[in-house]
Design a protein around this motif. Structure first.
Motif, mmCIF file in Angstrom:
data_model
loop_
_atom_site.group_PDB
_atom_site.id
_atom_site.type_symbol
_atom_site.label_atom_id
_atom_site.label_comp_id
_atom_site.label_asym_id
_atom_site.label_seq_id
_atom_site.Cartn_x
_atom_site.Cartn_y
_atom_site.Cartn_z
ATOM 1 N N GLU A 212 0.891 -1.294 -0.029
ATOM 2 C CA GLU A 212 -0.041 0.158 -0.010
ATOM 3 C C GLU A 212 0.854 1.107 0.103
ATOM 4 O OE1 GLU A 212 -2.786 -0.059 3.283
ATOM 5 O OE2 GLU A 212 -3.373 -2.352 2.560
ATOM 6 N N ARG A 213 2.220 1.208 0.689
ATOM 7 C CA ARG A 213 2.929 2.356 0.736
ATOM 8 C C ARG A 213 3.868 2.462 -0.533
ATOM 9 N NH1 ARG A 213 2.282 0.401 5.343
ATOM 10 N NH2 ARG A 213 4.327 -0.826 5.596
ATOM 11 N N TRP A 214 4.026 1.046 -1.035
ATOM 12 C CA TRP A 214 4.902 0.883 -2.269
ATOM 13 C C TRP A 214 4.249 0.114 -3.441
ATOM 14 C CZ3 TRP A 214 9.932 3.201 -1.547
ATOM 15 C CH2 TRP A 214 10.259 3.466 -0.328
ATOM 16 N N PRO A 215 3.811 0.835 -4.046
ATOM 17 C CA PRO A 215 2.672 0.336 -4.992
ATOM 18 C C PRO A 215 3.434 -0.334 -5.971
ATOM 19 C CG PRO A 215 2.348 2.730 -5.122
ATOM 20 C CD PRO A 215 3.498 2.380 -4.173
ATOM 21 N N GLU A 216 4.747 -0.511 -6.200
ATOM 22 C CA GLU A 216 5.602 -1.158 -7.340
ATOM 23 C C GLU A 216 5.967 -2.643 -6.790
ATOM 24 O OE1 GLU A 216 8.858 1.414 -5.104
ATOM 25 O OE2 GLU A 216 6.700 1.694 -5.202
ATOM 26 N N LEU A 217 5.735 -2.856 -5.472
ATOM 27 C CA LEU A 217 5.886 -4.196 -4.980
ATOM 28 C C LEU A 217 4.517 -4.946 -4.811
ATOM 29 C CD1 LEU A 217 7.647 -3.123 -1.334
ATOM 30 C CD2 LEU A 217 8.445 -3.931 -3.605
ATOM 31 N N THR A 218 4.613 -6.272 -5.091
ATOM 32 C CA THR A 218 3.588 -7.351 -5.043
ATOM 33 C C THR A 218 3.115 -7.150 -3.784
ATOM 34 O OG1 THR A 218 4.830 -8.575 -6.620
ATOM 35 C CG2 THR A 218 3.074 -9.629 -5.358
ATOM 36 N N PRO A 219 1.640 -7.215 -3.493
ATOM 37 C CA PRO A 219 0.968 -7.432 -2.215
ATOM 38 C C PRO A 219 1.444 -8.618 -1.462
ATOM 39 C CG PRO A 219 -0.527 -7.011 -3.925
ATOM 40 C CD PRO A 219 0.790 -7.466 -4.711
ATOM 41 N N THR A 220 1.611 -8.239 -0.140
ATOM 42 C CA THR A 220 2.384 -9.200 0.824
ATOM 43 C C THR A 220 1.391 -10.535 0.752
ATOM 44 O OG1 THR A 220 3.445 -7.371 2.117
ATOM 45 C CG2 THR A 220 3.353 -9.636 3.184
ATOM 46 N N ARG A 221 1.954 -11.802 0.598
ATOM 47 C CA ARG A 221 1.371 -12.860 0.921
ATOM 48 C C ARG A 221 2.030 -13.836 2.263
ATOM 49 N NH1 ARG A 221 4.044 -17.090 -0.852
ATOM 50 N NH2 ARG A 221 5.758 -16.814 -2.251
ATOM 51 N N ARG A 222 3.249 -13.512 2.314
ATOM 52 C CA ARG A 222 3.860 -14.116 3.571
ATOM 53 C C ARG A 222 5.103 -13.261 4.199
ATOM 54 N NH1 ARG A 222 8.928 -17.076 2.797
ATOM 55 N NH2 ARG A 222 9.089 -18.596 4.672
ATOM 56 N N VAL A 223 4.728 -13.231 5.534
ATOM 57 C CA VAL A 223 5.923 -12.556 6.464
ATOM 58 C C VAL A 223 6.791 -13.600 7.138
ATOM 59 C CG1 VAL A 223 6.042 -11.046 8.149
ATOM 60 C CG2 VAL A 223 4.190 -10.544 6.765
ATOM 61 N N TRP A 224 7.994 -13.380 7.178
ATOM 62 C CA TRP A 224 8.689 -14.358 7.902
ATOM 63 C C TRP A 224 10.052 -13.717 8.562
ATOM 64 C CZ3 TRP A 224 14.023 -16.463 6.832
ATOM 65 C CH2 TRP A 224 14.682 -15.711 5.717
ATOM 66 N N LEU A 225 10.561 -14.464 9.322
ATOM 67 C CA LEU A 225 11.745 -13.991 10.196
ATOM 68 C C LEU A 225 12.650 -15.139 10.642
ATOM 69 C CD1 LEU A 225 11.168 -14.572 13.433
ATOM 70 C CD2 LEU A 225 9.721 -12.676 13.008
#
Length: 189
Positions: free
Chosen positions: A135-148
């Motif tokens: 939403e803040r970086w429209p050139e990025l693919t929407p997030t589908r996974r968050v990891w660490l």
């Protein structure tokens, strides 16, 4: 001369939906979390060394200023800082990867702010921001996974915080490593 070793366990954890997040309570009105919108290698190095100095964070200590700029000045890399009445208390750094994956690259609190329920709130905000990164970086693919990833050298409550927030372990690795003194934010710390 022999080198002593210890066993280091590293865990990789993930969330695959925003609904996986279990929101932590806000610790109090004196805690604010603000995005550091202007990439600052000096500030980021301060946070990195101050948070990780007593828990063996060393991989970025040898980077040049130009390398710090390169790391921080990529589309979608964000640093969110927790402040306690104006004093930096900790941070979370988000690192976008291909195909809608966001890594929580670094997360932690400065030693004097640990154990005060700030970490759960900071992690909650960091995960929420990871899910909304496109939403803040429209050139990025929407997030589908968050990891660490975290390891047995990290703070004693780190893994429990990740699990309470809804992360699930998907990989565990163990290795022997040489015991080294912690770098500290300054010599002898």
């Amino acid at each position: 001369m022999s080198t002593s070793t210890s066993t280091l366990t590293t865990w990789s954890l993930e969330m695959t939906a925003p609904s996986d997040l279990v929101v932590a309570a806000v610790p109090g009105p004196e805690i604010r979390i603000v995005r550091s919108e202007v990439p600052s290698p000096e500030f980021s190095r301060f946070l990195y060394a101050s948070v990780g100095g007593d828990i063996h964070w060393t991989d970025r200590l040898s980077l040049t200023r130009a390398q710090w700029v390169e790391q921080l000045d990529r589309p979608g890399v964000e640093t969110w800082v927790a402040y306690d009445r104006g004093t930096p208390a900790g941070y979370v750094e988000l690192d976008p990867q291909p195909d809608g994956v966001v890594e929580i690259m670094y997360f932690g609190l400065l030693p004097d702010f640990r154990g005060r329920r700030i970490g759960g709130h900071l992690l909650t905000v960091g995960v929420e921001r990871a899910w909304s990164l496109a939403e803040r970086w429209p050139e990025l693919t929407p997030t589908r996974r968050v990891w660490l990833h975290t390891c047995s050298d990290d703070g004693p409550t780190a893994m429990a915080n990740y699990l309470r927030r809804g992360f699930k372990v998907f990989k565990e690795e163990t290795e022997e490593k040489a015991v080294a003194p912690t770098p500290g934010p300054w010599p002898g710390a």
